[in-house]
Design an enzyme around this catalytic site. Structure first.
Site, PDB file in Angstrom:
ATOM      1  CG  ASN A  35     -36.985  15.656   9.217  1.00 26.32           C
ATOM      2  OD1 ASN A  35     -35.941  15.023   9.245  1.00 26.32           O
ATOM      3  ND2 ASN A  35     -38.100  15.189   9.749  1.00 26.32           N
ATOM      4  CG  ASP A 163     -40.420  18.528  -2.916  1.00 23.82           C
ATOM      5  OD1 ASP A 163     -39.897  17.661  -2.200  1.00 23.82           O
ATOM      6  OD2 ASP A 163     -40.421  19.735  -2.618  1.00 23.82           O
ATOM      7  CE1 TYR A 349     -36.552  21.411  -6.172  1.00 22.63           C
ATOM      8  CE2 TYR A 349     -38.748  20.506  -5.969  1.00 22.63           C
ATOM      9  CZ  TYR A 349     -37.706  21.215  -5.433  1.00 22.63           C
ATOM     10  OH  TYR A 349     -37.825  21.725  -4.175  1.00 22.63           O
ATOM     11  CD  GLU A 393     -32.904  23.184  -4.457  1.00 22.03           C
ATOM     12  OE1 GLU A 393     -32.983  24.202  -5.180  1.00 22.03           O
ATOM     13  OE2 GLU A 393     -33.855  22.742  -3.788  1.00 22.03           O
TER      14      GLU A 393
HETATM   15  C1  GLC Z   1     -37.092  20.719  -1.587  1.00 19.22           C
HETATM   16  C2  GLC Z   1     -36.572  19.285  -1.733  1.00 19.22           C
HETATM   17  C3  GLC Z   1     -36.530  18.633  -0.382  1.00 19.22           C
HETATM   18  C4  GLC Z   1     -35.684  19.458   0.563  1.00 19.22           C
HETATM   19  C5  GLC Z   1     -36.122  20.933   0.588  1.00 19.22           C
HETATM   20  C6  GLC Z   1     -35.142  21.828   1.320  1.00 19.22           C
HETATM   21  O1  GLC Z   1     -38.380  20.756  -1.118  1.00 19.22           O
HETATM   22  O2  GLC Z   1     -37.380  18.548  -2.616  1.00 19.22           O
HETATM   23  O3  GLC Z   1     -36.046  17.321  -0.463  1.00 19.22           O
HETATM   24  O4  GLC Z   1     -35.717  18.940   1.834  1.00 19.22           O
HETATM   25  O5  GLC Z   1     -36.246  21.430  -0.715  1.00 19.22           O
HETATM   26  O6  GLC Z   1     -33.867  21.739   0.752  1.00 19.22           O
END
Ligand code: GLC
Length: 421
Positions: A35, A163, A349, A393
């Protein structure tokens, strides 16, 4: 800022394009449409292909639930390399999806696209999207703030997009771990275990999913029984900013009735956010709604009120000073958790690494508040990270090393977007 990097960024978006939507990375880690990734990726497309930018958001809204919720993940294709995939979630209206949401950046992105589109094209696209945006904002308040406090709560750390932030630690410890899912995890085959959430965290993430599935994803049942309910500052700040942008869009469409409705949301959230300011801690505090306890932990979301209210925030100077102090403790900003705290982990993370998408929100908010020098410092750091380490990332704020998935869509999009500012 190099043209070569800009071409590489475009090539990444092309490689991750699955036809109408973009997966976060082709490295296998996230093989679906996320999203807030998609919305933020649209800001990158908008630098060179406006129709494709609109399409990204439109595809996301094709998976909106009848309730108004826009799921965190849409599983349009083969999701067998992801856990938990559509077989675990077992839900979705038009498209198989997750049963939770993610930060509400859509209206903000749609405003950006609308303002840069040829007027009749922008109006045409907006006319179709505006009712969907409004439905999603209504859903946030009805499903996640049924008591009308002005602050919505998340039911899963994944909804925050951050997360494994230390903000959730205490609330997550209250969640029963359920059976171990270590053998089912797929993320650790695509990225090092040491930079991903831990095993006990993951067991609880999945146990939450199972409990919401068993509740049939019914908002009222979930509100009563959710093992985790948090009124997160970052999540609410992002929603509040989107409320302002949605209001602006509705006024452009002369939809005064809907605009009045959103004005009520804005007033309630503005007042409630102010009650979350802690003078003693010099920061806005999230709240564990389930336990009725404050969460006094300085995660990056606590700084996002600078982005929420477009220059009207009384505390923006205090937040700016706090942010500057964080920057002075690292080589590259902005760390996702306050450096020097025991929970700060520069490589794990959301417990310390830099994420360019949040950097953009801070840059935007600081600029609106007139803090252009600080905004520019963060913009320069963001571009320098890509220059140094490529399109990871996320990044280690001490060394600048790229971590997690590679050739990441939202990092590529942010590079294209931030260099345009
Ligand atoms: C992880 C991140 C989240 C993101 C997803 C896809 O779950 O914490 O924010 O949307 O990856 O990149």
């Amino acid at each position: 800022m190099s043209n070569e990097l800009a071409s590489r960024a475009q090539a990444i978006l092309r490689a991750n394009d699955r036809g109408g939507y973009t997966i976060p990375t082709s490295s296998g880690l996230y093989p679906a449409q996320w999203n807030w990734d998609s919305c933020l990726v649209a800001l990158g497309f908008a630098q060179y292909d406006m129709p494709r930018a609109w399409q990204e958001v439109e595809t996301l809204f094709s998976g909106q639930w009848k309730s108004g919720m826009v799921p965190s993940i849409l599983f349009h294709g083969d999701d067998s390399t992801y856990f938990p995939n559509s077989k675990i979630w077992q839900c979705g209206d038009a498209v198989p999806s997750s049963g939770i949401t993610q930060p509400a950046v859509a209206a903000t992105v749609v405003r950006y696209l609308f303002e840069r589109s040829e007027p009749s094209e922008g109006k045409h696209r907006l006319t179709r999207l505006a009712p969907k945006l409004l439905a999603s904002h209504r859903w946030f308040y009805s499903a996640r703030d049924p008591d009308g406090t002005g602050l919505v709560s998340i039911i899963h750390p994944w909804e925050s997009g951050m997360d494994n932030s230390p903000i959730w630690d205490e609330a997550l410890a209250d969640v029963p771990p359920g059976p171990s899912v270590a053998h089912l995890r797929k993320d650790t085959s695509f990225a090092q275990t040491s930079v991903r959430p831990t095993g006990p965290e993951y067991d609880r993430y999945i146990n939450l999913v199972v409990s919401y599935r068993e509740a049939g994803y019914d908002p009222a049942l979930i509100w009563q029984a959710a093992p985790l309910l948090i009124a997160d500052i970052g999540f609410n700040a992002i929603l509040q900013r989107a409320n302002h942008d949605l209001l602006h869009l509705l006024r452009c469409m002369d939809d005064h009735e809907a605009a009045d409705e959103v004005t009520v949301m804005i007033s309630a959230t503005a007042a409630a956010l102010e009650t979350r300011w802690s003078e003693a801690d010099g920061i806005y505090c999230s709240r564990n709604t389930r336990r009725g306890r404050d969460i006094v932990k300085p995660g990056i979301g606590c700084l996002l009120p600078v982005y929420a209210d477009g220059g009207t925030l009384a505390r923006h100077r205090a937040l700016g000073a706090r942010l500057e102090d964080w920057l002075n403790k690292v080589t590259y900003g902005v760390p996702s958790f306050e450096p020097g705290r025991p929970e700060f982990e520069p490589r794990r993370y959301w417990r310390g690494p830099v994420w360019l998408v949040v950097n953009w929100m801070l840059i935007d908010g600081l600029r609106q508040n007139g803090a252009t020098r600080l905004a520019e410092r963060i913009r320069r750091d963001s571009l320098a990270l890509v220059d140094l380490s490529g399109f990871g990332e996320y990044f280690d704020p001490l060394t600048g090393e790229a971590l997690g998935g590679t050739e990441f869509s939202w990092t590529a999009a942010m590079y294209l977007f931030l260099r345009s500012l």
